[in-house]
Scaffold this active site. Structure first.
Site, PDB file in Angstrom:
ATOM      1  N   ARG A 260     -19.642  14.183   8.237  1.00 47.23           N
ATOM      2  CA  ARG A 260     -20.718  15.172   8.103  1.00 47.23           C
ATOM      3  C   ARG A 260     -20.530  15.936   6.800  1.00 47.23           C
ATOM      4  NH1 ARG A 260     -21.043  21.064  10.211  1.00 47.23           N
ATOM      5  NH2 ARG A 260     -23.172  21.518   9.618  1.00 47.23           N
TER       6      ARG A 260
ATOM      7  N   HIS B 215     -26.298  24.311   3.874  1.00 50.40           N
ATOM      8  CA  HIS B 215     -25.059  24.957   4.306  1.00 50.40           C
ATOM      9  C   HIS B 215     -24.821  26.166   3.397  1.00 50.40           C
ATOM     10  CE1 HIS B 215     -21.101  24.161   6.623  1.00 50.40           C
ATOM     11  NE2 HIS B 215     -20.979  25.353   6.075  1.00 50.40           N
TER      12      HIS B 215
ATOM     13  N   ASN C  14     -21.084  24.317  16.596  1.00 50.10           N
ATOM     14  CA  ASN C  14     -19.861  24.659  15.874  1.00 50.10           C
ATOM     15  C   ASN C  14     -19.136  25.732  16.674  1.00 50.10           C
ATOM     16  OD1 ASN C  14     -20.826  23.059  13.825  1.00 50.10           O
ATOM     17  ND2 ASN C  14     -20.996  24.700  12.310  1.00 50.10           N
TER      18      ASN C  14
ATOM     19  N   TYR D 292     -15.026  27.623  17.321  1.00 49.97           N
ATOM     20  CA  TYR D 292     -13.627  27.685  16.922  1.00 49.97           C
ATOM     21  C   TYR D 292     -12.723  28.406  17.919  1.00 49.97           C
ATOM     22  CZ  TYR D 292     -15.024  25.995  12.319  1.00 49.97           C
ATOM     23  OH  TYR D 292     -15.501  25.221  11.287  1.00 49.97           O
TER      24      TYR D 292
ATOM     25  N   GLU E 147     -18.558  21.032  14.219  1.00 50.62           N
ATOM     26  CA  GLU E 147     -17.416  21.689  13.566  1.00 50.62           C
ATOM     27  C   GLU E 147     -16.471  22.259  14.609  1.00 50.62           C
ATOM     28  OE1 GLU E 147     -18.007  24.861  10.669  1.00 50.62           O
ATOM     29  OE2 GLU E 147     -19.531  23.653   9.656  1.00 50.62           O
TER      30      GLU E 147
HETATM   31  C1  PNW Z   1     -17.923  27.976   9.584  1.00 51.56           C
HETATM   32  N1  PNW Z   1     -16.689  33.234  13.074  1.00 51.56           N
HETATM   33  O1  PNW Z   1     -18.105  29.349   9.401  1.00 51.56           O
HETATM   34  C2  PNW Z   1     -18.624  27.280   8.431  1.00 51.56           C
HETATM   35  O2  PNW Z   1     -19.642  26.395   8.846  1.00 51.56           O
HETATM   36  C3  PNW Z   1     -17.709  26.616   7.467  1.00 51.56           C
HETATM   37  O3  PNW Z   1     -18.337  26.441   6.221  1.00 51.56           O
HETATM   38  C4  PNW Z   1     -16.404  27.397   7.363  1.00 51.56           C
HETATM   39  O4  PNW Z   1     -15.569  26.957   6.348  1.00 51.56           O
HETATM   40  C5  PNW Z   1     -15.724  27.287   8.717  1.00 51.56           C
HETATM   41  O5  PNW Z   1     -16.571  27.704   9.769  1.00 51.56           O
HETATM   42  C6  PNW Z   1     -14.406  28.062   8.807  1.00 51.56           C
HETATM   43  O6  PNW Z   1     -14.609  29.430   8.605  1.00 51.56           O
HETATM   44  C7  PNW Z   1     -17.722  30.268  10.352  1.00 51.56           C
HETATM   45  O7  PNW Z   1     -16.359  34.375  12.643  1.00 51.56           O
HETATM   46  C8  PNW Z   1     -17.351  31.531   9.914  1.00 51.56           C
HETATM   47  O8  PNW Z   1     -16.684  33.025  14.288  1.00 51.56           O
HETATM   48  C9  PNW Z   1     -17.022  32.514  10.815  1.00 51.56           C
HETATM   49  C10 PNW Z   1     -17.052  32.248  12.171  1.00 51.56           C
HETATM   50  C11 PNW Z   1     -17.421  30.991  12.614  1.00 51.56           C
HETATM   51  C12 PNW Z   1     -17.750  30.009  11.707  1.00 51.56           C
END
Ligand code: PNW
Length: 486
Positions: free
Chosen positions: A84, A130, A318, A320, A388
Site C-alpha cells: 500500500r 495521504h 488504521n 495502533y 495500517e
Molecule cells: C498514521 N494517533 O497517523 C499515519 O497514517 C501515518 O502516516 C503515520 O506515520 C502513522 O500513523 C504513525 O504515526 C496516525 O494519535 C497518527 O492515534 C496519530 C494517531 C494515529 C495515526
C-alpha cells in the site's frame, strides 16, 4: 514467531488475503521538487523553522523515488502479497487544480512502480491522498476549507489516476485518515497546514470550527470521487474503492461505572463514527456529536447524504493502540474534539493499557485491537481491510545486532496478528487485508526522523539511505504464511 500461541490459527485467513506494508509518499519518496513536482503543504511546513522536532525535512526522506526497484525486491524478499502506497498529488498535478497541467514525469514514476510490483506478483493498494495537499490550492482558496472549489479539483485528480493507472490498480483508497488530517492540522495545529486557535503556535485558524468543516469536505469530495469511479471506470476496470479511517480503541476506565461506559462509546463515536457513520451506516454524523457541537458541525444536504452513504466498498481500518476513557463531570470545552472525556494510560484498578513504545501515544494493546475489530464489524458489517498497524521501539538509534533483533516490535506483531486470527476464527469478523506500518523507517511527519516504525532500519546519515532488515520482517512473514490458507 510465537508459534505455540498461534498454532491453532493455521489457515484461518482467506486464501486471497492480502498482506504487506503501507507507506506514504511524503514519508518515503524524497525528490521533493524533482522532475517538475510541485510544492505540497508538507514541504512548506517542513521548510518553516520550528515546525519539525529534529528540524528535518522530507526533501530526501528514504529516496524511494529513486530506489523503487531495490525496494520492490526487498518487499519481495519479505514475502508480501500486497503493498500500500500513496500518490503525491503535486507530483502528478504540480499546481493541483482541475485546469492545471499533468506532469508526465510524475505519472511515469508511479506507472513504473506499479509495473515493478505486478512483475513481482505484489498487488498495489493505492491511496490518492495521504495528507499532502498541493500548496497552490492552499494558497488559491484555502484548500479543504473551501468545499465548493476543492471538490472539483480533487475529483479531476482522481479521474487522472483512474484513467492512467486503473488498468493495473484494482484497489483504491481515496483518503488516508481524514480525522488525523483535520485534528492535527486544524485543531492541534501541529501538522500542515498548521492552523488552530492557539496563537502561540499558529497565526490563523479556529480549532472549534475548522476541523469539522474540513472533515465535511473530505467526506463529500471522497463521495464524488467514488461516484466518478463507479459510473465511469468500475465496470470495465473491476476494482474496488473506499476510504481508510483511523481509530484507536476506547475502553471504559471503570467498567462498572455506566458514565464511563457511555463516555467510552462517545469517544469511539467522536473518533471513528464521525466519518464511519456517514459512510457506512446513516449518511449523517452521530447524534452524540450533534448534541455537543450543534451548528459547528456542518449538515449534509440531502444530495450529499445520499452520495456519502455506501460510498466505500469496504471498511479501511488504521489502528495502533487503546486508551482507557473516563467521563468528565464538567461541561465540554469549546475546543474539545473527543467527546468530553479523559484519555488515560491506566484503568480504575491500576492496570496499564500496555508497554510503552518510542511514540508517546502508542502502547502495545492487542486486547483492544480485537475488541475494536468486533465493534467495527458489528456496527458497520462491511468487510474490513486493515490498512495500517505497527509500532516504534525504544532505543533504535543504530543498525546494531541488538536493534535489528527488534523483539519489542516482534512482540507487538505476535499479539496483533493473533488478535486478527482469533477475531476471524472465533468472532466471525470478515477481515481481508493487513498492511503493517511500515516497510522502512521514514519521515514521521512533525516527529521527523526520530520515530522509527519500520521493519527495515534506515541509516539516514549514509549515502543512499542504506536499508537493514529487522527481524520482525521475517516474523511477520512466518505468521502470515502460517495463518493464510494455502
Ligand atoms: C498514521 N494517533 O497517523 C499515519 O497514517 C501515518 O502516516 C503515520 O506515520 C502513522 O500513523 C504513525 O504515526 C496516525 O494519535 C497518527 O492515534 C496519530 C494517531 C494515529 C495515526
Amino acid at each position: 514467531m510465537d508459534y505455540d500461541r498461534v498454532k491453532d490459527l493455521k489457515g484461518v485467513l482467506r486464501n486471497d488475503f492480502y498482506w504487506g506494508y503501507a507507506t506514504a509518499a511524503t514519508q518515503v519518496e524524497g525528490g521533493w521538487n524533482a522532475d517538475g513536482k510541485g510544492e505540497s503543504i508538507w514541504d512548506r511546513f517542513a521548510h518553516t523553522p520550528g515546525k519539525v522536532k529534529d528540524a528535518s525535512t522530507p526533501d530526501d526522506a528514504v529516496l524511494s523515488y529513486y530506489k523503487y526497484k531495490e525496494d520492490v525486491a526487498l518487499l519481495k524478499s519479505y514475502g508480501v502479497t500486497g503493498y500500500r502506497f500513496s500518490l503525491s498529488w503535486s507530483r502528478i498535478i504540480p499546481l493541483g487544480g482541475k485546469d492545471d497541467p499533468v506532469n508526465e514525469a510524475g505519472i511515469r514514476y508511479y506507472s513504473n512502480l506499479i509495473d515493478e510490483l505486478l512483475a513481482n506478483k505484489i498487488t498495489p493498494f493505492v491511496t490518492l491522498f495521504h495528507w499532502d495537499t498541493p500548496q497552490a490550492l492552499e494558497d488559491r482558496y484555502g484548500g479543504m476549507l473551501n468545499k465548493e472549489k476543492y471538490t472539483p479539483d480533487f475529483v479531476r485528480y482522481a479521474s487522472v489516476l483512474f484513467e492512467r493507472f486503473g488498468d493495473r490498480v484494482k484497489h483504491w483508497i481515496t483518503y488516508n485518515e481524514p480525522g488525523v488530517y483535520t485534528l492535527a492540522g486544524y485543531a492541534a495545529g501541529v501538522h500542515a497546514p498548521a492552523r488552530s486557535s492557539n496563537r502561540a503556535l499558529n497565526e490563523e485558524g479556529d480549532s472549534s470550527t475548522e476541523p469539522f468543516i474540513v472533515g465535511h469536505t473530505e467526506l463529500v469530495s471522497h463521495a464524488y470521487a467514488v461516484k466518478l469511479y463507479r459510473e465511469k471506470f468500475q465496470k470495465e476496470q473491476k476494482g474496488i474503492i473506499g476510504i481508510t479511517l483511523h481509530g484507536n480503541y476506547s475502553e471504559p476506565w471503570d467498567e462498572n461505572d455506566p458514565l464511563d461506559v457511555e463516555a467510552a462509546e462517545r469517544a469511539r463515536e467522536f473518533e471513528i463514527a464521525w466519518y464511519a457513520d456517514p459512510v457506512h451506516k446513516t449518511g449523517d454524523y452521530p447524534a452524540s456529536m450533534r448534541a455537543q457541537l450543534g451548528d459547528r458541525l456542518p449538515r449534509f444536504t440531502a444530495e450529499e447524504s445520499k452520495l456519502v452513504l455506501g460510498s466505500s466498498d469496504f471498511y479501511g481500518m488504521n489502528s495502533y493502540t487503546t486508551f482507557y476513557i473516563r467521563h468528565k463531570d464538567t461541561p465540554p470545552e469549546l475546543n474539545d474534539h473527543s467527546g468530553n472525556v479523559d484519555k488515560l494510560d491506566t484503568n480504575s484498578k491500576g492496570v496499564s493499557r500496555g508497554p510503552e513504545s518510542d511514540t508517546y501515544w502508542l502502547r502495545t494493546a492487542p486486547w483492544g485491537f480485537r475488541k475494536l475489530l468486533n465493534w467495527i464489524w458489528k456496527r458497520y458489517g462491511v468487510p474490513i481491510y486493515i490498512t495500517e498497524n505497527g509500532t516504534t521501539a525504544k532505543g533504535e538509534t543504530e543498525p546494531s545486532e541488538a536493534v535489528l533483533n527488534d523483539q519489542f516490535r516482534i512482540d507487538f506483531f505476535n499479539g496483533y496478528l493473533e488478535a486478527i486470527g482469533r477475531a476471524v476464527k472465533e468472532d466471525g469478523v470478515d477481515i481481508r487485508s493487513y498492511f503493517a506500518w511500515t516497510f522502512t523507517d521514514n519521515w514521521e511527519w512533525a516527529a521527523g526522523y526520530t520515530d522509527r516504525f519500520g521493519v527495515t532500519f534506515i541509516d539516514f546519515e549514509s549515502e543512499g539511505k542504506k536499508r537493514y532488515p529487522k527481524k520482525s520482517a521475517y516474523v511477520v512473514k512466518d505468521l502470515f504464511q502460517h495463518m493464510v490458507k494455502a
